[in-house]
Design an enzyme around this catalytic site. Structure first.
Site, PDB file in Angstrom:
ATOM      1  N   THR B  41      -9.329  -2.715  -4.216  1.00  0.00           N
ATOM      2  CA  THR B  41     -10.407  -2.684  -5.211  1.00  0.00           C
ATOM      3  C   THR B  41     -10.254  -1.477  -6.129  1.00  0.00           C
ATOM      4  OG1 THR B  41     -11.859  -3.777  -3.634  1.00  0.00           O
ATOM      5  CG2 THR B  41     -12.909  -2.685  -5.495  1.00  0.00           C
ATOM      6  N   THR B  42     -10.019  -0.326  -5.551  1.00  0.00           N
ATOM      7  CA  THR B  42      -9.811   0.875  -6.366  1.00  0.00           C
ATOM      8  C   THR B  42      -8.612   0.681  -7.287  1.00  0.00           C
ATOM      9  OG1 THR B  42     -10.683   2.196  -4.547  1.00  0.00           O
ATOM     10  CG2 THR B  42      -9.472   3.382  -6.250  1.00  0.00           C
ATOM     11  N   TYR B 129      -9.295  -7.738   4.712  1.00  0.00           N
ATOM     12  CA  TYR B 129      -9.972  -6.712   3.922  1.00  0.00           C
ATOM     13  C   TYR B 129     -11.401  -7.220   3.722  1.00  0.00           C
ATOM     14  CZ  TYR B 129     -11.001  -3.779  -0.217  1.00  0.00           C
ATOM     15  OH  TYR B 129     -11.569  -2.898  -1.120  1.00  0.00           O
ATOM     16  N   LYS B 154      -9.484  -3.736   7.232  1.00  0.00           N
ATOM     17  CA  LYS B 154     -10.129  -2.681   6.459  1.00  0.00           C
ATOM     18  C   LYS B 154     -11.533  -3.167   6.201  1.00  0.00           C
ATOM     19  CE  LYS B 154     -10.539  -0.562   1.932  1.00  0.00           C
ATOM     20  NZ  LYS B 154     -10.082  -0.543   0.525  1.00  0.00           N
TER      21      LYS B 154
END
Lengths: 287, 287, 287, 287
Positions: B41-42, B129, B154
């Site tokens: 996402t980052t 994730y 994650k």
């Protein structure tokens, strides 16, 4: 790091059994509980009358050295009366209150005023009992700081960062987390302790968990937390507020009374099911 | 306990600056980052084309020893293609995927099938994730166990007990939490590590936090976490996905490129405000 | 009051069947659909490439007199390119866009800028497609008014008062609700119409529902809405985005293609189950 | 289609002013209110003692022809006592109850048992008062049907389809929506009516809204709804439960008493602000 028990309130035929209440407190404080939280959610506080709550406090103060008294009410005068009554007992180290619950349409000003009125009514420290899932409203660290007079908080919240924020913004505040599934996390990040309903039925396990954290044995601490998690997972679908009574009997070996309807006791099938469902966790904890 | 950086993807005029990407990875891995999470996402993964993601992977694999490659896509064939592409690189220790996002009306069967199809497509371990706030769907420990083939997770989740549950139900799984505000908690309860966007701008601080936890210095660890929390509190209202680029410049001293609209870069006023707002936290961290 | 169909996108082996797409539009517009919404959620828009969306638009514009083209994208340049492409077609009465989805950490300024950039890119009216359950963000009437350039809204929202608020604050806006369970309510309170996925499979029923409302026959209108509700209740647990294809076959009698994984088609058991589950509703609607 | 007023409970120095209560009911029933809902949320029911609720009922039954009495309590015996007390009054057409509130950890079995116990305790019809935002729990149409003995429902819910579902599954049930912003929608889709707090301050407007719907004048009905929406938008940030008292004074011209802390009355600045903020809506309604 304190282990605080939000003590169950044992009923018999709709009346509180105060002897059993005191006996239960004696047992769990002997097994590692440092302080008791009287008339909290586990104690069915919001379902009790003012007189019932006074009676509980009197009984608790007679057997526990450290008491936090939950006084939250939808009638300010009642909360104030309870705050004043608490001053009679040296054991009361603080009064705590949920924010006004049920009414979803109160303003922040109203919430803040409620807590300031409590602070003004008593010389004892006033703690915030933040429990958004029950109250429908979150009084977070910023809001609590704004209120100004709060000396502690029991944050019943799944987000430990939310709880830590009180400590970050108000380092002198006493900060407790109230979620049974975050006991390991609460001890590990250095909160002042936990207010854990599981202290009613597995106080020894919580004590060992704390010791394990203190000596850096995360593995051991985690295995205890996981056993508690298994118990929670089994008990919650049955109505956790009622299941706690049965868990006391299962783990501590004595009849702990019943809740009061509409917090109905488990029925016999549910009791049998629960006993079987937590057998493995019980073996793991080897109490 | 790993510190994994979900690496930002630096754009210049709408194109990825791969040299800067590699340079940035070199810098943060030198300062304590153990592995990189590519196209998360980052890293604006869901906003990148298949070709862009391949290019990122190639660049990352050339400079990092350990890479986790995020391949989640609304087109299964694309995700599969990315999974297969990843096999070319020894550095790729796992591929990870968000569940299908945006579409709120998929069934559990469909979600499970998606992950099983990914597992079938690659010899590399497949990680879940889990990021409910972005995806609109929670694939919790029970659902993950049901899927059967997942080797890690994650979990970007504010509830550390939710993250721990993967470990409880699947002890052999690699379990990481993805919330910057839970780094202290994640290390303290013994997760396998964190995937923290702050590893882009304060990798040294995360390394020290980990050391402090390892030697039992909760006080020190907490003060680092609190400084990070202050940064997050300042940056979030500006759009955290964009602010991260600026935080790299503020804390690491080099231009880190820009995000790509509609993830718009901060405007000059926002940049100036952010710099001032994190000055105190920067001093506390004394990087 | 318009009946707008968010048209399904029929796939065969991962490729769009454009002939079937056009044929389907021809059928439903003949049966009461006033306009088509191309590449919306039901059309799997966010899972389509730019080229695929252009092809859909071309096909739709060749058979429908009124088209709204959904251009939302996580790449602004792609959304702009689609907006410009739409200008080629007279049938396009507006372009619509979801706010940037997936990324939960964008600021209000960023969201507003996205829509203003779209408005600047095209001479066609720009509509907001508000769908908080998919996007994770609500652009409500106040926020929409703030943006300034929006000419219409499709509000996929269970709260009809939320939808009406756009009309209240911006009387000249075209205001549609996008929830199949609120068709009766939308027509009854005088919205400009509905964008209802059920227009793919029961367009005749929607037309009759509208007539019933127009002549004040609430009872009749309600019985049609209730039959639709029964269908929704049966279809949703299977994954509604996939079930719609099957519902077209069940109610309209032709093969409508398949969705594209990870929006997996229903499996044979699910198809059979669905057919049985909606039999009663089908009888009630007597199409 | 009924207009039911959840009547405010007017306090003077912490005591209920029963004369004012009766006078207020007389006024609003003269202006179009068909029935009164006693000790609901607007009436601060959950903050009243059993004796206070009995007194309210007695006063209401002396002036209103139709009364619904809200008896919800965290003590079953109290709710039962109130249900039995209600049998003394012919005007009581039903007793209603919120599900047990505050305690988030009750099971579905416990909730169902609560309502069945109420049904068993009284010969009067028992209505569900569903208000998830206050209670923290949704008893939807399926759950209500499961309970078996309920004869009506007040659904305070922003989703009118949720309310309609009770009618769909139980056509003989009396079904009311309780949201002031859904009065237009409720009348338009043919519910049995509304329980609207605005009936305390603009009963005439609600009556006209109903007439407009009845004669098919959606435009007119909507303009009235929009004026109410403006009032709600102004009042809510101040604490709507308190603002209602002031709105009665503003719109009906008499002092309506005060709420009781912790539902604090508005302070003078808030009162002045509110009066100014609703001036335009008042002009539109031209009461």
């Amino acid at each position: 790091m304190d282990i605080i028990a939000p003590v169950i309130t044992p009923f018999r035929n709709g009346k509180i059994d105060l002897d059993l209440y005191a006996e239960h407190i004696r047992n769990i404080t002997a097994k590692g509980v440092d302080a008791v939280f009287v008339a909290g959610t586990t104690g069915l506080g919001p379902a009790l009358s003012v007189e019932e709550r006074k009676a509980l406090l009197e009984a608790a103060a007679s057997v526990a050295r450290r008491v936090i008294f939950q006084i939250g009410s939808l009638v300010l005068d009642d909360a104030v009366a309870l705050a004043k009554y608490a001053e009679r007992f040296d054991a009361v180290e603080a009064v705590a209150s949920v924010p006004p619950y049920y009414f979803p349409r109160l303003s922040e000003r109203q919430i803040a005023k409620y807590f300031r009125d409590l602070c003004a009514a008593t010389s004892r420290p006033v703690y915030l009992y933040n429990y958004p899932a029950a109250v429908g409203r979150d009084v977070d660290a910023k809001a609590a700081r704004e209120i100004g007079c709060l000396k502690g908080v029991k944050d019943t919240n799944e987000n430990i960062a939310h709880t830590l924020a009180y400590k970050r913004l108000m380092p002198h505040m006493k900060v407790y987390n109230g979620s049974d599934s975050l006991v390991l996390a609460s001890f590990s990040v250095g909160l002042d302790g936990v207010v854990a309903s599981s202290a009613n039925y597995v106080p020894e396990a919580l004590a060992r968990l704390r010791e394990a954290v203190a000596r850096g044995d995360v593995e051991r601490a985690r295995s205890i937390q996981f056993a508690i998690d298994e118990i929670l997972e089994a008990a919650r679908p049955l109505g956790y507020s009622s299941a706690v009574y049965e868990l006391v009997e299962i783990f501590q070996g004595y009849d702990a009374g019943e809740p009061r309807p509409p917090i109905y006791p488990l029925d016999p099938e549910e009791k049998a099911w629960l006993k079987a469902a937590v057998a493995q966790a019980k073996a793991k904890l080897a109490l």
